[in-house]
Design an enzyme around this catalytic site. Structure first.
Site, PDB file in Angstrom:
ATOM      1  N   LYS A 157       1.885   0.300  -9.888  1.00 46.46           N
ATOM      2  CA  LYS A 157       1.685   1.483  -9.054  1.00 46.46           C
ATOM      3  C   LYS A 157       1.593   1.072  -7.595  1.00 46.46           C
ATOM      4  CE  LYS A 157      -1.004   4.804 -10.501  1.00 46.46           C
ATOM      5  NZ  LYS A 157      -2.185   5.569 -10.980  1.00 46.46           N
ATOM      6  N   GLY A 164       4.850   9.523  -8.009  1.00 48.28           N
ATOM      7  CA  GLY A 164       5.643   8.738  -8.946  1.00 48.28           C
ATOM      8  C   GLY A 164       6.477   7.649  -8.310  1.00 48.28           C
ATOM      9  N   TYR A 201      -1.268   0.325 -19.316  1.00 51.83           N
ATOM     10  CA  TYR A 201      -0.570   1.592 -19.547  1.00 51.83           C
ATOM     11  C   TYR A 201      -1.059   2.192 -20.858  1.00 51.83           C
ATOM     12  CZ  TYR A 201       3.202   4.967 -20.246  1.00 51.83           C
ATOM     13  OH  TYR A 201       3.908   6.127 -20.446  1.00 51.83           O
ATOM     14  N   HIS A 207      -2.326  13.923 -18.392  1.00 43.55           N
ATOM     15  CA  HIS A 207      -2.638  13.751 -16.965  1.00 43.55           C
ATOM     16  C   HIS A 207      -3.353  15.022 -16.521  1.00 43.55           C
ATOM     17  CE1 HIS A 207      -1.082  12.316 -12.794  1.00 43.55           C
ATOM     18  NE2 HIS A 207      -2.152  13.061 -12.655  1.00 43.55           N
ATOM     19  N   LYS A 236       6.077  14.986 -11.696  1.00 48.50           N
ATOM     20  CA  LYS A 236       5.644  16.196 -12.383  1.00 48.50           C
ATOM     21  C   LYS A 236       6.756  17.245 -12.403  1.00 48.50           C
ATOM     22  CE  LYS A 236       0.985  15.209 -10.746  1.00 48.50           C
ATOM     23  NZ  LYS A 236      -0.062  15.557  -9.759  1.00 48.50           N
ATOM     24  N   ARG A 292      -5.080  15.340  -0.019  1.00 48.23           N
ATOM     25  CA  ARG A 292      -4.198  16.336   0.614  1.00 48.23           C
ATOM     26  C   ARG A 292      -4.103  17.535  -0.315  1.00 48.23           C
ATOM     27  NH1 ARG A 292      -0.031  15.686  -2.918  1.00 48.23           N
ATOM     28  NH2 ARG A 292       0.459  13.578  -3.637  1.00 48.23           N
TER      29      ARG A 292
END
Length: 460
Positions: A157, A164, A201, A207, A236, A292
């Site tokens: 990540k 993503g 993972y 999620h 997403k 945000r």
């Protein structure tokens, strides 16, 4: 707050301008050369072209954005999402000039925007996290070392940013080097920071993210959760609120954990604390905080009955949050489908161009947030989002039926769009049942490719 610089483009710039106008705040839009005639430029009280089409020369130029804010006598800057929205240096630059940054402080962004540092902060608050590296890793060998200790698969990540980008799943030692290079390169190009950390993972998870609102006077509330498990390559696709997998006790536990995270960094404004929820053990783990407004914020607005962007502006202007946790009442169910200029039959390949017809659905419980219209240009330089279709119903069944109805009313031509794909997706048994994990869509796409073409009865 008299005048606001909207330091973004597209759908979110339009959304901010509308919220500001509702509050009587003037707006200044910035555009690249490619966006000079875009909807957000036409809607704002004033628009300033700041650079070339490529984002690195315009929307990512901190100096030009700040110069424009000062030259147009703005009081505040709203960064939207993406671009510089989670850039602590930009927030600090705005603050140093005596302007209001609509969001948390630069210190909070730095602490939570760096995912490796955020893990340390959260662990100090006693909240569980997914096993991961202590900080960014320097090379593929460090990834392999982590794999030998915790086992595969692993997740790489980007330590900065989200959406993503800079994420890769590593299945074994042999794949580590190539995927590490890809993740680091993508992170550098997307966020200007190639730092990568690694974590275990977890394949059978959902999620789930908690929306928080915090004012400048120490008051924080959480507004329930959003389930964002329908993802393709960590991007997403479809979100819903509340989550079909979360009961009241879990909602309270996750909400309280999110508030604890926000308090730890003295968070202000709208923020999202994200968790992985293990469907087998029913344990949840912190993964990151987005400092945000989120793309999917409208579904929380629908069930909570609040304007989150307006509250961002009101909090930035010093208002007290006149909402106690006991006042938060979530009503009904909401779903959002992200409509992008991509060809789902060709591996979701972006298809920029000029929109022909653009017919959006309407009616009870249907909202469309968009910057597009017939004749609008979809440039190749930015995110391919065309619109967000948001539906709200008394319960999940009604919301799902409204989603299916609205997708059949939605018509876009001139550019490829994911409307046909969403029509298919909204009728899949797992979606109808609400029984899915983050691994669902990658498997379901195999079926979709075999089905290529419009689902039965779809508008063409």
């Amino acid at each position: 707050m008299r005048r606001l610089l909207v330091a973004n483009r597209g759908e979110i710039a339009v959304r901010i301008i509308r919220a500001a106008r509702d509050l009587g705040v003037e707006t200044v839009a910035v555009t690249s050369q490619a966006d000079r005639h875009a909807l957000h430029a036409r809607m704002a009280d004033r628009a300033v072209c700041i650079g070339p089409a490529v984002a690195a020369g315009s929307y990512l130029r901190k100096d030009l954005l700040l110069h424009t804010a000062l030259e147009t006598d703005c009081d505040a800057v709203h960064p939207g999402y993406g671009f510089l929205s989670e850039d602590a240096e930009f927030a600090a630059m705005v603050e140093r000039e005596g302007l209001v940054f609509v969001g948390p402080s630069a210190d909070a962004i730095a602490e939570m925007g760096d995912k490796a540092r955020a893990r340390d902060v959260v662990m100090s608050a006693g909240i569980p996290v997914v096993p991961g590296s202590d900080g960014p890793v320097d090379n593929a060998e460090a990834v392999r070392d982590f794999g030998s200790r915790f086992g595969y698969p692993l997740l790489l990540k980007a330590k900065a940013g989200g959406g993503g980008r800079g994420m890769r799943v590593v299945e074994n030692d042999a794949a580590a080097a190539g995927l590490f290079t890809l993740a680091r390169t993508e992170a550098e190009s997307s966020f200007g920071d190639g730092g990568i950390y690694v974590e275990k993972y977890l394949p059978q998870v959902r999620h789930v993210e908690i929306q928080v609102l915090a004012d400048n006077h120490g008051h924080i509330v959480y507004l329930g959760e959003r389930d964002c498990s329908i993802q393709r390559r960590h991007q997403k696709i479809l979100e819903e609120a509340p989550s079909p997998a979360i009961n009241d006790d879990l909602r309270t536990a996750m909400g309280q954990a999110a508030v604890a995270v926000a308090k730890t960094v003295r968070y202000t404004g709208a923020g999202t604390v994200e968790f992985l929820f293990d469907v087998q053990t029913r344990d949840f783990y912190f993964i990151e905080t987005n400092t945000r407004i989120q793309v999917e914020h409208p579904i929380t607005e629908a069930v909570a009955g609040l304007d989150l962007v307006a509250w961002q502006l009101r909090i930035a202007d010093g208002e007290h949050l006149d909402l106690q946790q006991s006042d938060v009442e979530l009503r009904g169910h909401a779903i959002e489908a992200r409509i992008t200029a991509e060809d789902a039959t060709a591996g979701f390949l972006p298809r920029p161009g000029t929109i022909g017809q653009f017919l959006v659905p309407s009616g009870p419980g249907v909202r469309v947030d968009t910057h597009c219209h017939a004749g609008a240009s979809v440039p190749p330089y930015y995110d391919s989002l065309l619109a967000k279709l948001i539906v709200h119903g008394r319960d999940r069944g009604e919301a799902l039926r409204r989603l299916q109805r609205a997708l059949h009313e939605f018509h876009i031509d001139g550019v490829a769009s994911t409307v046909p794909f969403h029509r298919w997706l909204a009728e899949q048994p797992a979606i109808v049942a609400g029984d899915y994990t983050t691994a669902y869509l990658d498997h379901a796409l195999v079926t979709y490719r075999d089905t290529i073409g419009e689902p039965k009865g779809a508008v063409t």
